[in-house]
Design a protein around this motif. Structure first.
Motif: not given
Ligand SMILES: N[C@@H](CCC(=O)N[C@@H](CS)C(=O)NCC(=O)O)C(=O)O
Length: 282
Positions: A54-57, A61, A65, A99, A149-150, A228, A259, A261
């Motif tokens: 998902g986002l930012t990965c 990840n 995890k 992000w 994911h996501s 989310f 949401h 891991y």
């Molecule tokens: N960076 C965002 C969150 C982004 C987020 O939740 N990303 C999820 C996918 S949508 C993810 O897998 N993040 C990386 C992780 O948990 O290792 C925040 O800080 O609110």
């Protein structure tokens, strides 16, 4: 296409490896991770599960995890985790540095708009270039599953629904189910594909379900404490679209899960078994 090894760690009797390569689809260097179970060293050609994060990965990840290696080793399943966007100094990111778009947020589409169109072609990378690389360099069969994911759950649904016959199993965790109707999706699709919303339909699982020519059963897990859920993920839209199309969907709302891991790690075994069973019988 040559692969450069980045790191190698023994895990659950098999190997977790990271590689770098030049992507002709994305016009940049990319990294991906592969988990090779012990059976990979015993001459077997193994099925592959592609995992879209998902986002930012990055490729890291999920592998660090989700805790997938132990059961993947038992099931003889190779897992491949690509990055979530093109990367590098030459690749433009979100103009405001956010992000949820650009770097780490490729949304698994093929962009048609500048300045994104040159690099942001994650759909073709995930569906074509990466499997060709994996199938040429590792002891794998042509049986492929896809999950994520996501944003990656959306990616898995869309990659499978757009490419009948390419995958033999499909699942998702907390997918962005209806990206043309939520803020993350509207931002990404509007920029990558342009403001003509009729062009978004071919990248939206809910729209694709109506016209699908293949009815691959889908397993979806969704936490009911996911921040989310209501605004971005909309599993009820996926459920309605599947029902209207007569598409087999098992949607499980998991009480208390968010949401993260921690949620994925709690249910990853069910998804690995879902994929292994389908890929074994394919
Ligand atoms: N960076 C965002 C969150 C982004 C987020 O939740 N990303 C999820 C996918 S949508 C993810 O897998 N993040 C990386 C992780 O948990 O290792 C925040 O800080 O609110």
């Amino acid at each position: 296409m040559s692969l450069e090894i980045v790191s190698s760690n023994k895990s659950c009797g098999g190997w977790h490896k990271r590689y770098r390569h030049r992507s002709s689809t994305l016009s940049c260097d990319m990294q991906f991770a592969v988990y090779l179970p012990p059976q990979a060293e015993q001459g077997a050609r193994l099925p592959v599960l592609y995992w879209l994060s998902g986002l930012t990965c990055t490729d890291e990840n999920f592998m660090q995890k989700a805790g997938a290696q132990k059961l993947a080793a038992e099931l003889g399943l190779v897992i491949v985790a690509p990055d979530t966007s093109p990367r590098g100094a030459e690749v433009p990111g979100d103009p405001e540095g956010a992000w949820d778009f650009g770097l780490g947020a490729g949304f698994y589409v093929n962009a048609s708009q500048e300045p994104w169109a040159r690099h942001y072609r994650m759909h073709d990378y995930v569906v074509h270039e990466l499997p060709a690389l994996i199938e040429a360099n590792f002891p794998v069969s042509d049986k492929r599953g896809i999950s994520g994911h996501s944003m990656g759950g959306h990616g898995a649904l869309v990659c499978a629904l757009r490419n009948p016959g390419r995958y033999q199993s499909l699942s998702a965790f907390a997918p962005i189910s209806n990206p043309s109707q939520c803020p993350w999706g509207e931002k990404a699709l509007g920029r990558y594909l342009g403001e003509d919303r009729s062009r978004w339909r071919e990248w939206d699982a809910c729209a694709l379900l109506a016209e699908a020519t293949e009815r691959l059963p889908i397993l979806v897990d969704q936490g009911d404490r996911d921040d989310f859920l209501a605004k971005q993920l909309k599993p009820e839209a996926l459920q309605a679209a599947a029902k209207a199309a007569g598409h087999p969907l098992t949607l499980r709302l998991q009480p208390g899960y968010d949401h993260s891991y921690y949620f994925i790690a709690s249910f990853i075994d069910d998804h690995l078994r879902h994929h292994a069973a389908a890929l074994r019988n394919a």
